[in-house]
Design a protein around this motif. Structure first.
Motif, PDB file in Angstrom:
ATOM      1  N   ASP A  59      -7.700  -0.238  -6.723  1.00  0.00           N
ATOM      2  CA  ASP A  59      -7.118  -0.372  -7.958  1.00  0.00           C
ATOM      3  C   ASP A  59      -6.029  -1.285  -7.795  1.00  0.00           C
ATOM      4  O   ASP A  59      -5.225  -1.207  -6.846  1.00  0.00           O
ATOM      5  N   TRP A  60      -5.735  -2.302  -8.525  1.00  0.00           N
ATOM      6  CA  TRP A  60      -4.562  -3.356  -8.315  1.00  0.00           C
ATOM      7  C   TRP A  60      -3.919  -3.437  -9.573  1.00  0.00           C
ATOM      8  O   TRP A  60      -4.213  -3.176 -10.774  1.00  0.00           O
ATOM      9  N   ILE A  61      -2.429  -3.544  -9.189  1.00  0.00           N
ATOM     10  CA  ILE A  61      -1.360  -3.864 -10.154  1.00  0.00           C
ATOM     11  C   ILE A  61      -1.026  -5.275  -9.892  1.00  0.00           C
ATOM     12  O   ILE A  61      -0.611  -5.812  -9.017  1.00  0.00           O
ATOM     13  N   ALA A  62      -0.883  -6.033 -10.979  1.00  0.00           N
ATOM     14  CA  ALA A  62      -0.855  -7.407 -11.059  1.00  0.00           C
ATOM     15  C   ALA A  62      -0.167  -7.988 -12.309  1.00  0.00           C
ATOM     16  O   ALA A  62       0.121  -7.344 -13.134  1.00  0.00           O
ATOM     17  N   PRO A  63       0.474  -9.265 -11.931  1.00  0.00           N
ATOM     18  CA  PRO A  63       1.250  -9.849 -12.957  1.00  0.00           C
ATOM     19  C   PRO A  63       0.256 -10.430 -14.006  1.00  0.00           C
ATOM     20  O   PRO A  63      -1.206 -10.545 -13.674  1.00  0.00           O
ATOM     21  N   PRO A  64       0.692 -10.941 -15.208  1.00  0.00           N
ATOM     22  CA  PRO A  64      -0.386 -11.679 -15.803  1.00  0.00           C
ATOM     23  C   PRO A  64      -1.078 -12.745 -15.331  1.00  0.00           C
ATOM     24  O   PRO A  64      -0.487 -13.331 -14.290  1.00  0.00           O
ATOM     25  N   ALA A  65      -2.086 -13.330 -15.747  1.00  0.00           N
ATOM     26  CA  ALA A  65      -2.876 -14.434 -15.392  1.00  0.00           C
ATOM     27  C   ALA A  65      -2.002 -15.611 -15.105  1.00  0.00           C
ATOM     28  O   ALA A  65      -1.185 -15.770 -16.444  1.00  0.00           O
ATOM     29  N   GLU A  66      -2.461 -16.369 -14.551  1.00  0.00           N
ATOM     30  CA  GLU A  66      -1.585 -17.865 -14.407  1.00  0.00           C
ATOM     31  C   GLU A  66      -0.331 -17.769 -13.625  1.00  0.00           C
ATOM     32  O   GLU A  66       0.535 -18.716 -13.534  1.00  0.00           O
ATOM     33  N   PHE A  67       0.192 -16.570 -13.019  1.00  0.00           N
ATOM     34  CA  PHE A  67       1.461 -16.172 -12.267  1.00  0.00           C
ATOM     35  C   PHE A  67       0.911 -16.626 -10.873  1.00  0.00           C
ATOM     36  O   PHE A  67      -0.344 -16.210 -10.556  1.00  0.00           O
ATOM     37  N   LEU A 123       5.060   1.895  -8.446  1.00  0.00           N
ATOM     38  CA  LEU A 123       3.708   2.484  -8.794  1.00  0.00           C
ATOM     39  C   LEU A 123       2.728   2.717  -7.472  1.00  0.00           C
ATOM     40  O   LEU A 123       2.230   3.512  -7.275  1.00  0.00           O
ATOM     41  N   VAL A 124       2.991   1.699  -6.763  1.00  0.00           N
ATOM     42  CA  VAL A 124       2.382   1.563  -5.510  1.00  0.00           C
ATOM     43  C   VAL A 124       2.899   2.652  -4.449  1.00  0.00           C
ATOM     44  O   VAL A 124       1.941   3.339  -4.214  1.00  0.00           O
ATOM     45  N   ALA A 125       4.124   3.109  -4.530  1.00  0.00           N
ATOM     46  CA  ALA A 125       4.573   3.897  -3.516  1.00  0.00           C
ATOM     47  C   ALA A 125       4.060   5.394  -4.091  1.00  0.00           C
ATOM     48  O   ALA A 125       4.018   6.106  -3.223  1.00  0.00           O
ATOM     49  N   ARG A 126       4.178   5.632  -5.339  1.00  0.00           N
ATOM     50  CA  ARG A 126       3.430   6.651  -5.777  1.00  0.00           C
ATOM     51  C   ARG A 126       1.854   6.916  -6.071  1.00  0.00           C
ATOM     52  O   ARG A 126       1.619   7.790  -6.399  1.00  0.00           O
ATOM     53  N   GLY A 127       1.162   5.862  -5.452  1.00  0.00           N
ATOM     54  CA  GLY A 127      -0.272   5.989  -5.284  1.00  0.00           C
ATOM     55  C   GLY A 127      -0.926   5.703  -6.350  1.00  0.00           C
ATOM     56  O   GLY A 127      -2.070   5.923  -6.510  1.00  0.00           O
ATOM     57  N   HIS A 128      -0.441   4.727  -7.415  1.00  0.00           N
ATOM     58  CA  HIS A 128      -1.055   4.368  -8.485  1.00  0.00           C
ATOM     59  C   HIS A 128      -1.855   3.064  -8.634  1.00  0.00           C
ATOM     60  O   HIS A 128      -2.265   2.278  -9.569  1.00  0.00           O
ATOM     61  N   GLY A 129      -1.911   2.589  -7.207  1.00  0.00           N
ATOM     62  CA  GLY A 129      -2.650   1.409  -7.055  1.00  0.00           C
ATOM     63  C   GLY A 129      -1.972   0.633  -5.913  1.00  0.00           C
ATOM     64  O   GLY A 129      -0.946   1.186  -5.125  1.00  0.00           O
ATOM     65  N   VAL A 130      -2.718  -0.598  -5.694  1.00  0.00           N
ATOM     66  CA  VAL A 130      -2.215  -1.438  -4.517  1.00  0.00           C
ATOM     67  C   VAL A 130      -1.583  -2.703  -5.371  1.00  0.00           C
ATOM     68  O   VAL A 130      -2.258  -2.991  -6.384  1.00  0.00           O
ATOM     69  N   ALA A 131      -1.030  -3.583  -4.454  1.00  0.00           N
ATOM     70  CA  ALA A 131      -0.494  -4.852  -5.024  1.00  0.00           C
ATOM     71  C   ALA A 131      -0.269  -5.853  -4.231  1.00  0.00           C
ATOM     72  O   ALA A 131      -0.122  -5.575  -2.811  1.00  0.00           O
ATOM     73  N   LEU A 132      -0.300  -7.127  -4.526  1.00  0.00           N
ATOM     74  CA  LEU A 132       0.193  -8.289  -3.763  1.00  0.00           C
ATOM     75  C   LEU A 132       1.768  -8.496  -4.207  1.00  0.00           C
ATOM     76  O   LEU A 132       2.231  -8.501  -5.349  1.00  0.00           O
ATOM     77  N   LEU A 180       0.675  -1.202   0.056  1.00  0.00           N
ATOM     78  CA  LEU A 180       0.109   0.005  -0.103  1.00  0.00           C
ATOM     79  C   LEU A 180       0.894   1.183   0.077  1.00  0.00           C
ATOM     80  O   LEU A 180       2.012   1.151   0.553  1.00  0.00           O
ATOM     81  N   PRO A 181       0.335   2.240  -0.462  1.00  0.00           N
ATOM     82  CA  PRO A 181       1.127   3.562  -0.358  1.00  0.00           C
ATOM     83  C   PRO A 181       0.931   3.976   1.142  1.00  0.00           C
ATOM     84  O   PRO A 181      -0.009   3.567   1.927  1.00  0.00           O
ATOM     85  N   ALA A 182       2.228   4.720   1.595  1.00  0.00           N
ATOM     86  CA  ALA A 182       2.259   4.843   3.027  1.00  0.00           C
ATOM     87  C   ALA A 182       1.377   5.784   3.575  1.00  0.00           C
ATOM     88  O   ALA A 182       0.917   5.508   4.822  1.00  0.00           O
TER      89      ALA A 182
END
Length: 300
Positions: free
Chosen positions: A192-200, A232-241, A171-173
């Motif tokens: 809003d999620w940032i993710a790898p391609p499907a099946e990863f 991208l997460v650090a700059r607030g453009h989404g969250v991620a696993l 998450l962004p701080a």
């Protein structure tokens, strides 16, 4: 032995063209070799299947016997090297990107006492079910898979567990959830999620989050490049696993990792090898040091 090895490669790679490319021979030369083997043995070893070739039962049996022959030869060579007290040879290692970053520098440090061992490393990041096929081209393949699904059938490979890496929510701080001790799927499903391609593996965990929350995931960007995801997460453009051990080493300012609760979220990192390559002494040394390095990464 040459006939047996050809049948094994055809069994593992699936087509004569793929075998020819791997062995740096022409398909016509390999076709002639197959015909010679069939004449010598007196039984059909391959049969036409569409535009390609498929091993017959006899061909499959001989391909499997080639594994035993190659393994016995590798064990004999390993015994001789141990007798001489010198581990010499080249080991080809394939890693997906974040595992290479996490494990390879420490692995190279651990291999310094073996100057006769040359480690060649390559980046290979594929869908989790495709790592096994890479073992035909490399001595050791470091693979990952989601730990919430059954392991694929890999009866022709040696599988060495390395580590389990938890997946945290990045998450962004300044995000309202960033100070939480943990989050649940319901807490983060609307982001809003940032993710790898499907099946990863990471994407499969994201699908599990959606299933647990009972709502679809909104993916706004896909990339396999974890450092880009972190920025991208650090700059607030989404969250991620993101994988915990990999990310904590160099997480940029402005990014926070928060554990995920109410869902088993992680990936299993494993080494995959053909049995005959696992029997080589220099390969076993690399695998043993990989296991040791993985243990050091997980240790608090």
């Amino acid at each position: 032995m040459e006939h047996l090895e050809l049948l094994r490669e055809l069994h593992d790679r699936g087509s004569l063209a793929a075998v020819a490319a791997a062995l740096h021979k022409t398909p016509s030369a390999l076709s002639q070799q197959l015909k010679a083997a069939q004449r010598e043995l007196g039984v059909p070893l391959v049969a036409r299947s569409g535009r390609g070739l498929q091993l017959t039962d006899a061909g499959t049996a001989l391909a499997r016997s080639a594994v035993g022959v190659a393994t016995a030869l590798a064990e004999a060579e390993a015994s001789w090297q141990r007798f001489q007290g010198s581990a010499t040879g080249t080991v080809r290692l394939a890693c997906f990107h974040s595992a290479g970053e996490l494990l390879v520098p420490g692995l190279l440090d651990r291999l310094r006492p073996h100057p006769g061992l040359v480690l060649e490393t390559s980046d290979e990041d594929v869908a989790q079910d495709d790592f096994g096929a890479l073992a035909a081209d490399y001595d050791v393949v470091v693979a990952h898979r989601s730990d919430d699904v059954a392991a694929p059938a890999r009866e022709d490979l040696v599988v060495v567990p390395l580590l389990r890496e938890p997946m945290d929510v990045a998450l962004p701080a300044d995000h309202p959830l960033a100070t939480r001790a943990h989050v649940t799927p319901a807490d983060v499903i609307g982001e809003d999620w940032i993710a790898p391609p499907a099946e990863f593996p990471i994407d499969r965990v994201l699908s599990a989050i959606a299933a647990r929350a009972g709502a679809p995931v909104r993916v706004v960007r896909r990339t396999t490049h974890l450092p880009l995801t972190e920025l991208l997460v650090a700059r607030g453009h989404g969250v991620a696993l993101l994988p915990r051990y990999t990310t904590r080493e160099h997480a940029p300012a402005g990014l926070v990792l928060v554990p995920l609760r109410d869902l088993r979220a992680g990936r299993l990192v494993e080494a995959l090898l053909r049995p005959d390559r696992h029997a080589r002494w220099v390969v076993r040394l690399v695998v043993d040091e990989l296991v040791a390095e993985a243990g050091a990464v997980v240790a608090p």
